[in-house]
Design a protein around this motif. Structure first.
Motif, PDB file in Angstrom:
ATOM      1  N   TYR A  60       0.696  -1.181  -0.115  1.00  0.00           N
ATOM      2  CA  TYR A  60      -0.011  -0.250  -0.004  1.00  0.00           C
ATOM      3  C   TYR A  60       0.860   1.133  -0.094  1.00  0.00           C
ATOM      4  O   TYR A  60       2.375   1.017  -0.221  1.00  0.00           O
ATOM      5  CB  TYR A  60      -0.941  -0.134   1.035  1.00  0.00           C
ATOM      6  CG  TYR A  60      -0.309   0.172   2.443  1.00  0.00           C
ATOM      7  CD1 TYR A  60       0.394  -0.634   3.122  1.00  0.00           C
ATOM      8  CD2 TYR A  60      -0.539   1.309   2.996  1.00  0.00           C
ATOM      9  CE1 TYR A  60       0.979  -0.594   4.389  1.00  0.00           C
ATOM     10  CE2 TYR A  60       0.025   1.699   4.423  1.00  0.00           C
ATOM     11  CZ  TYR A  60       0.762   0.614   4.867  1.00  0.00           C
ATOM     12  OH  TYR A  60       1.549   0.852   6.143  1.00  0.00           O
ATOM     13  N   SER A  62       2.706   4.788  -1.228  1.00  0.00           N
ATOM     14  CA  SER A  62       2.936   5.269  -2.641  1.00  0.00           C
ATOM     15  C   SER A  62       3.741   4.269  -3.591  1.00  0.00           C
ATOM     16  O   SER A  62       3.505   4.614  -4.917  1.00  0.00           O
ATOM     17  CB  SER A  62       4.000   6.585  -2.283  1.00  0.00           C
ATOM     18  OG  SER A  62       5.375   5.857  -1.698  1.00  0.00           O
ATOM     19  N   ASP A  75       5.549   0.185   1.590  1.00  0.00           N
ATOM     20  CA  ASP A  75       4.500   0.043   2.577  1.00  0.00           C
ATOM     21  C   ASP A  75       3.916  -1.099   2.531  1.00  0.00           C
ATOM     22  O   ASP A  75       3.503  -1.651   1.492  1.00  0.00           O
ATOM     23  CB  ASP A  75       3.609   1.159   2.890  1.00  0.00           C
ATOM     24  CG  ASP A  75       4.222   2.562   3.155  1.00  0.00           C
ATOM     25  OD1 ASP A  75       4.913   2.792   4.214  1.00  0.00           O
ATOM     26  OD2 ASP A  75       4.126   3.513   2.331  1.00  0.00           O
ATOM     27  N   ARG A 113       1.274   5.009  16.456  1.00  0.00           N
ATOM     28  CA  ARG A 113      -0.096   5.258  16.237  1.00  0.00           C
ATOM     29  C   ARG A 113      -0.445   4.241  15.282  1.00  0.00           C
ATOM     30  O   ARG A 113      -1.575   3.339  15.553  1.00  0.00           O
ATOM     31  CB  ARG A 113      -0.448   6.509  15.730  1.00  0.00           C
ATOM     32  CG  ARG A 113      -1.991   6.639  15.433  1.00  0.00           C
ATOM     33  CD  ARG A 113      -2.295   7.991  14.720  1.00  0.00           C
ATOM     34  NE  ARG A 113      -1.823   8.134  13.295  1.00  0.00           N
ATOM     35  CZ  ARG A 113      -2.440   7.510  12.124  1.00  0.00           C
ATOM     36  NH1 ARG A 113      -3.742   7.382  12.579  1.00  0.00           N
ATOM     37  NH2 ARG A 113      -1.849   7.652  11.190  1.00  0.00           N
ATOM     38  N   ALA A 137      -5.846   1.312   4.689  1.00  0.00           N
ATOM     39  CA  ALA A 137      -5.033   2.067   4.192  1.00  0.00           C
ATOM     40  C   ALA A 137      -4.602   1.319   2.764  1.00  0.00           C
ATOM     41  O   ALA A 137      -4.435   2.065   1.852  1.00  0.00           O
ATOM     42  CB  ALA A 137      -3.780   2.034   4.729  1.00  0.00           C
ATOM     43  N   LYS A 162       4.428  16.671  -4.049  1.00  0.00           N
ATOM     44  CA  LYS A 162       5.333  16.055  -2.965  1.00  0.00           C
ATOM     45  C   LYS A 162       6.744  16.274  -3.188  1.00  0.00           C
ATOM     46  O   LYS A 162       7.620  16.374  -2.126  1.00  0.00           O
ATOM     47  CB  LYS A 162       5.238  14.512  -3.482  1.00  0.00           C
ATOM     48  CG  LYS A 162       3.872  13.975  -2.834  1.00  0.00           C
ATOM     49  CD  LYS A 162       3.747  12.328  -3.162  1.00  0.00           C
ATOM     50  CE  LYS A 162       4.674  11.717  -2.432  1.00  0.00           C
ATOM     51  NZ  LYS A 162       4.602   9.914  -2.817  1.00  0.00           N
ATOM     52  N   LYS A 166       8.926  17.965   0.093  1.00  0.00           N
ATOM     53  CA  LYS A 166      10.162  17.272   0.496  1.00  0.00           C
ATOM     54  C   LYS A 166      11.299  18.318   0.691  1.00  0.00           C
ATOM     55  O   LYS A 166      11.974  18.462   1.679  1.00  0.00           O
ATOM     56  CB  LYS A 166      10.641  16.077  -0.136  1.00  0.00           C
ATOM     57  CG  LYS A 166       9.596  14.687   0.068  1.00  0.00           C
ATOM     58  CD  LYS A 166       9.993  13.530  -0.300  1.00  0.00           C
ATOM     59  CE  LYS A 166       9.080  12.655   0.278  1.00  0.00           C
ATOM     60  NZ  LYS A 166       7.955  11.749  -0.305  1.00  0.00           N
ATOM     61  N   SER A 180       2.381  12.627   3.027  1.00  0.00           N
ATOM     62  CA  SER A 180       2.231  12.580   1.472  1.00  0.00           C
ATOM     63  C   SER A 180       0.781  12.353   1.025  1.00  0.00           C
ATOM     64  O   SER A 180       0.643  12.995  -0.002  1.00  0.00           O
ATOM     65  CB  SER A 180       3.154  11.476   0.970  1.00  0.00           C
ATOM     66  OG  SER A 180       4.512  11.827   1.264  1.00  0.00           O
ATOM     67  N   TYR A 181       0.164  11.777   1.944  1.00  0.00           N
ATOM     68  CA  TYR A 181      -1.321  11.118   1.726  1.00  0.00           C
ATOM     69  C   TYR A 181      -2.036  12.470   1.773  1.00  0.00           C
ATOM     70  O   TYR A 181      -3.127  12.723   0.959  1.00  0.00           O
ATOM     71  CB  TYR A 181      -1.658  10.143   2.699  1.00  0.00           C
ATOM     72  CG  TYR A 181      -3.037   9.841   2.711  1.00  0.00           C
ATOM     73  CD1 TYR A 181      -3.692   9.238   1.705  1.00  0.00           C
ATOM     74  CD2 TYR A 181      -3.849  10.026   3.792  1.00  0.00           C
ATOM     75  CE1 TYR A 181      -4.807   8.490   1.727  1.00  0.00           C
ATOM     76  CE2 TYR A 181      -5.164   9.432   3.737  1.00  0.00           C
ATOM     77  CZ  TYR A 181      -5.568   8.685   2.617  1.00  0.00           C
ATOM     78  OH  TYR A 181      -6.810   8.185   2.746  1.00  0.00           O
ATOM     79  N   GLU A 293     -12.700   7.353   6.627  1.00  0.00           N
ATOM     80  CA  GLU A 293     -12.699   7.603   7.942  1.00  0.00           C
ATOM     81  C   GLU A 293     -12.960   9.121   8.124  1.00  0.00           C
ATOM     82  O   GLU A 293     -12.153   9.855   8.315  1.00  0.00           O
ATOM     83  CB  GLU A 293     -11.380   7.334   8.699  1.00  0.00           C
ATOM     84  CG  GLU A 293     -10.944   5.856   8.907  1.00  0.00           C
ATOM     85  CD  GLU A 293      -9.627   5.843   9.325  1.00  0.00           C
ATOM     86  OE1 GLU A 293      -9.520   5.427  10.555  1.00  0.00           O
ATOM     87  OE2 GLU A 293      -8.640   5.789   8.683  1.00  0.00           O
ATOM     88  N   LEU A 298      -6.713  14.709   8.225  1.00  0.00           N
ATOM     89  CA  LEU A 298      -5.405  14.531   8.025  1.00  0.00           C
ATOM     90  C   LEU A 298      -4.781  15.911   8.485  1.00  0.00           C
ATOM     91  O   LEU A 298      -3.341  15.612   8.387  1.00  0.00           O
ATOM     92  CB  LEU A 298      -5.363  14.272   6.402  1.00  0.00           C
ATOM     93  CG  LEU A 298      -5.383  12.817   6.129  1.00  0.00           C
ATOM     94  CD1 LEU A 298      -4.865  11.970   6.862  1.00  0.00           C
ATOM     95  CD2 LEU A 298      -6.775  12.363   6.062  1.00  0.00           C
TER      96      LEU A 298
END
Ligand code: GTP
Ligand code: MG
Length: 335
Positions: A60, A62, A75, A113, A137, A162, A166, A180-181, A293, A298
């Motif tokens: 999942y 990027s 990920d 978390r 996710a 992105k 960075k 990033s999400y 959710e 975010l």
């Protein structure tokens, strides 16, 4: 309410399109890198299934949502049907197994978390985070990937944003700036509200895909190959959109009252979300609704100090794109 300031884009913006596209192209991961990611995933699958035969392993983030630039970490989500597992114990056990197979820097972060095991594979040089049963996710990864299929300009815009984040040091959730999400959600929202729109609202259409994960119903139209012409009435190029994106977040977004929501394809009010005051650590200073959710902002990581940093960076970027003779350089200056 803040009135939308109308600012005209610089006259020579189209001249910047080719150089920005070239930067986008240079960020795309090579096929060889994709193959190495697959190789590592296969190894992990093998090790995991030896211990837990019914487990499934998903990519999942990027590396799977098509917003991964070259040299990203990967990920991985381990999915088990058993709901009663003790995640901490399992992660510790997993860390043991990985360590014995010569993977490097293996670390179980059981108090995070989202608890994970971190590792680095010395063969491919790729770093990886593994979590357990974080199926939401995996589903939001699919949603982002499906949006990217609708119009190539989303991928172009998100890569540049992105990269900018960075370079400018504003992609650090532990320092109060955004993930990033979150940036990808901001890009999707921005392209949904262009006139004419460049992206549809997939969750507002008749669902062709539906799953229920952790009591959250996730449903949307996922036959994106039927939407390839969706944005074709809008002719804006990537230089124009990048300028528009920063202009939007610098001068047009109503930080005091608004919540962006790709789920509804619109802007909601903080009032209707009941996000008007600080609760615990959620200050709601920049509000970005998670598409599934929906109680999840975010922007919750953003605090009094980092909101200033963020807004100053949006303004800096907008000013550079508006006036700087060589914006492709200065925009990405290391902070
Ligand atoms: P880079 O690693 O920076 O290239 O981007 P990334 O998209 O992989 O982001 P990151 O590693 O921060 O997060 C990985 C994935 O976790 C995201 O793509 C989402 O699918 C998911 N994710 C991250 N943060 C959240 C969150 O706050 N809520 C939810 N529901 N999912 C999240
Ligand atoms: Mg990642």
């Amino acid at each position: 309410r803040m009135s939308r300031r109308l600012i005209e884009c610089r006259r020579d913006i189209d001249r910047l399109n080719a150089p920005f596209l070239a930067i986008y192209e240079s960020l795309i991961p090579a096929e060889e890198e994709k193959a190495k990611q697959k190789q590592l995933l296969t190894l992990l699958e093998k090790l995991v299934c030896k211990e837990w035969p019914t487990a499934r392993v998903y990519l999942y983030g990027s590396c799977a949502n098509s917003f991964g630039v070259s040299k990203s970490d990967i990920d991985v989500c381990l999915a088990l049907d058993d709901q009663d597992i003790n995640k901490s114990e399992m992660l510790l056990k997993l860390a043991d197994i990985l360590q014995s197979d010569n993977l490097q820097n293996v670390q179980a972060l059981t108090r995070a978390r989202v608890p994970i095991v971190k590792l680095m594979d010395p063969v491919t040089g790729i770093s990886c985070d593994i979590c357990i049963n974080n199926v939401l996710a995996v589903v939001n990864t699919k949603l982002l990937r499906d949006y990217a299929e609708v119009d190539i300009r989303l991928r172009q815009l998100a890569f540049l944003v992105k990269h900018w984040a960075k370079c400018r040091g504003v992609n650090e959730t532990y320092q109060g700036t955004l993930s990033s999400y979150a940036y990808v959600l901001m890009c999707i929202h921005f392209l949904q509200q262009r006139n004419p729109p460049i992206l549809p609202c997939l969750q507002g259409m008749k669902p062709t895909y539906a799953v229920t994960v952790d009591d959250v119903k996730c449903a949307y139209f996922d036959q994106v190959d039927k939407l390839r012409d969706f944005g074709s009435r809008n002719k804006e190029n990537i230089a124009h959109l990048l300028w528009g994106f920063f202009n939007y977040w610098a001068y047009c977004h109503d930080y005091a009252n608004s919540v962006i929501s790709i789920r509804t394809g619109s802007v909601l009010s903080k009032q209707e979300k009941d996000w008007t005051r600080r609760i615990g650590n959620d200050r709601h200073l920049i509000c970005i609704e998670d598409p599934f959710e929906t109680s999840h902002d975010l922007g919750r990581v953003v605090d009094k100090h980092s909101i200033r940093v963020l807004r100053e960076e949006f303004e800096r970027a907008a000013e550079i794109l508006q006036r700087d003779p060589n914006p492709c350089g200065s925009l990405f200056d290391q902070y």
